[in-house]
Design an enzyme around this catalytic site. Sequence first.
Site, PDB file in Angstrom:
ATOM      1  N   ASP A  67       0.859  -1.213  -0.069  1.00  0.00           N
ATOM      2  CA  ASP A  67      -0.012  -0.171   0.069  1.00  0.00           C
ATOM      3  C   ASP A  67       0.935   1.238  -0.113  1.00  0.00           C
ATOM      4  OD1 ASP A  67      -2.556  -1.214  -0.053  1.00  0.00           O
ATOM      5  OD2 ASP A  67      -2.854  -1.406   2.179  1.00  0.00           O
ATOM      6  N   GLY A  68       2.295   1.191   0.668  1.00  0.00           N
ATOM      7  CA  GLY A  68       2.886   2.379   0.599  1.00  0.00           C
ATOM      8  C   GLY A  68       3.514   2.712  -0.822  1.00  0.00           C
ATOM      9  N   THR A 182      -9.837   4.122   5.510  1.00  0.00           N
ATOM     10  CA  THR A 182      -9.564   2.889   6.055  1.00  0.00           C
ATOM     11  C   THR A 182      -8.070   2.545   6.361  1.00  0.00           C
ATOM     12  OG1 THR A 182      -9.026   2.231   3.659  1.00  0.00           O
ATOM     13  CG2 THR A 182     -11.305   1.953   4.675  1.00  0.00           C
TER      14      THR A 182
END
Length: 290
Positions: A67-68, A182
């Site tokens: 995700d980074g 989220t």
Amino acid sequence: MSSSQPLPHRFAIGYHPTMPEAPLVAEAVQRFLERQGYPVVICAPLPSLRQQLQAGQADVLIALGGDGTMLRAGHLCAPLHIPVLGINLGRFGFLMEVRQDEWQRRLPLLLSGHYWLEERMMLVATHLRGAQTLGEWSVLNEVVVCRGQIVRPVRLSAAVDGYPLSTYIADGLIVATPTGSTAYALAVGGPIMPPELRSILIVAVAPHLSMDRAVILPPEAVVTVTVQSSHQAVMSVDGQPPLPLENDDVVQVKANHNTVQFIRFQDRGYFYRNINAYMELNPAAMDSER
């Protein structure tokens, strides 16, 4: 799914620079595209692609990592209107579209136009000290104004469109996009917001005798967070290293005119399925079923 999306012609492949398997997967993706007759602009660690992307050498970025990596790809591509396809090599990969073991089945969908573009809102965060602007950043997840190394709550005054909202005595204050709802905001009890929304979320971190309810604002809102603390406060954008703030410094947050475009193959209900799947992985939920 209809095949009405533009067919890509030039690809950039950017991968996480420290994942040992990332260069190998990137080279495999590059060879796959070349066998399909598509020239690959470059295959390199993601941070080194900025110049090539700005020069218009790609119309799709394939990002390999977690995700980074997806956040960094979004920051690079949003102002250039280049869509991003994520291939997950990390542990979580909530933002990623394709698992490592399925990219060979998914890429033909991209090449034939069988995909859709999900637009995600971004923010602009500005650090102000008096009349001086000290920095400005694009934001995909969240801006956090919080305590520094001293383990004491900070006093933060929040306003919306110039009108006072609340004064918080808390570990920090998060101003987030729906994408960021989220992330850190969810961890501190904030609401889950569908990614297609254009709203701004404010949620406090460990508030003490302060308003403990999240606030959801329209996209036209301008949020200002003023530091009113006798000890160090810091700000962080999308999990980047913190920047020190002084007393009376202001962090202004508003909607960004840029959006991030994520390439999606799944139907539009994927978000709720993913939320459910990741919640089921929660150890507390798993223990309750035993």
